[in-house]
Enzyme design. Structure first.
Site, mmCIF file in Angstrom:
data_model
loop_
_atom_site.group_PDB
_atom_site.id
_atom_site.type_symbol
_atom_site.label_atom_id
_atom_site.label_comp_id
_atom_site.label_asym_id
_atom_site.label_seq_id
_atom_site.Cartn_x
_atom_site.Cartn_y
_atom_site.Cartn_z
ATOM 1 N N PRO A 68 -9.011 9.154 -8.152
ATOM 2 C CG PRO A 68 -8.464 9.735 -10.210
ATOM 3 C CD PRO A 68 -9.280 10.275 -9.076
ATOM 4 C CD GLU A 69 -6.117 6.194 -3.506
ATOM 5 O OE1 GLU A 69 -5.368 5.098 -2.940
ATOM 6 O OE2 GLU A 69 -7.312 6.485 -2.676
#
Ligand SMILES: [Zn+2]
Length: 283
Positions: free
Chosen positions: A2-3
């Site tokens: 996840p960014e």
């Protein structure tokens, strides 16, 4: 992994169930994640009210009314799963605890929120709210790319003298917070900059374009996450991972999507990570 847009989507999905609400009970299913939990974790979180649910880079920050901030890092594969109890619903109607539910927050109003992570690269910390920004892992984080303080001048100052490839530099959380492999690749494509270009040798006009490309890329992904949220909530309660159309990421061998460009997307390996770019229009 996840960014920023995925973490922001998780934050927006969790907010209605957590912000302003009391955590009746926090349950910790194991002694550690990527590192040990803070001492007395359950005791210090149970019974507190969540005043604010924030995000900084890839971290979720829950400001509690105890004066502590609960920091959640999703790691490589961490997920937040949310089950709302409808008014009058019986608790035993809910699904049995899942494998890899490592932390469960039972909210006073009935929602059950689980941190689920098969790989356990996530982390949780408790920091004093008034000093959280000056302590690791928040200290030293670069600017928020969607804040006004992030502009070409700020980026230029942080890249000055760096000989590392620009893509590697963009993934360095001290340069700018929240970018990882996917959105760094996407922003560089949008700006027409080759990922291998030495970071300190990009001119002012191109840095201006890059700054804008980073913002646009993230904003569009957050918008896509927002629409996914509405669908997901009806499905399994998982937040934050969504189908998003990428321009270069994962498109090796496919034609470049830039209008008028005849290039083919190429995959290279940079610092052990796959990097995607168009050799025809990224210089
Ligand atoms: Zn191209």
């Amino acid at each position: 992994m996840p960014e920023l847009p995925e973490v922001e989507t998780v934050r927006r999905g969790l907010a209605p169930a957590m912000e302003g609400r009391r955590i009746a009970r926090a349950r910790q299913m194991r002694p550690d994640l990527r590192r040990p939990f803070p001492p007395d974790f359950e005791l210090r979180v149970s019974g507190t009210r969540v005043l604010r649910l924030r995000r900084r880079g890839k971290c979720l920050l829950l400001d509690l009314d105890s004066g502590q901030t609960l920091l959640i890092h999703l790691g490589m594969s961490g997920r937040m799963l949310i089950e709302d109890a409808a008014p009058g619903a019986f608790h035993h109607q809910r699904a049995a605890p899942r494998r890899h539910d490592h932390v469960v927050f039972e909210m006073e109003h009935g929602a059950r929120i689980a941190f689920n992570d098969a790989r356990r690269f996530g982390a949780m910390d408790l920091l004093p709210t008034d000093r959280a920004e000056s302590l690791p892992p928040l200290a030293g984080l670069g600017p928020e790319p969607l804040d006004d303080s992030f502009d070409a001048a700020a980026l230029r100052a942080r890249l000055a003298g760096r000989r590392t490839p620009i893509k590697t530099a963009l993934m360095d959380q001290r340069v700018v917070a929240g970018l990882g492999n996917i959105y760094a690749s996407e922003a560089l494509w949008r700006a027409g900059i080759a990922p291998s270009r030495p970071a300190g040798r990009i001119g002012a006009a191109r840095l201006e374009r890059l700054t804008q490309a980073i913002r646009d890329t993230l904003r569009e992904a957050i918008a896509a996450g927002g629409s996914s949220l509405r669908d997901h909530r009806q499905a399994n309660g998982e937040l934050g991972y969504f189908q998003h159309a990428f321009a270069v990421y994962g498109r090796e061998g496919l034609p470049c999507l830039r209008p008028g460009c005849a290039g083919t997307i190429r995959r290279t390996v940079q610092g052990g990570r796959s990097s995607f770019h168009c050799p025809a229009c990224q210089r």
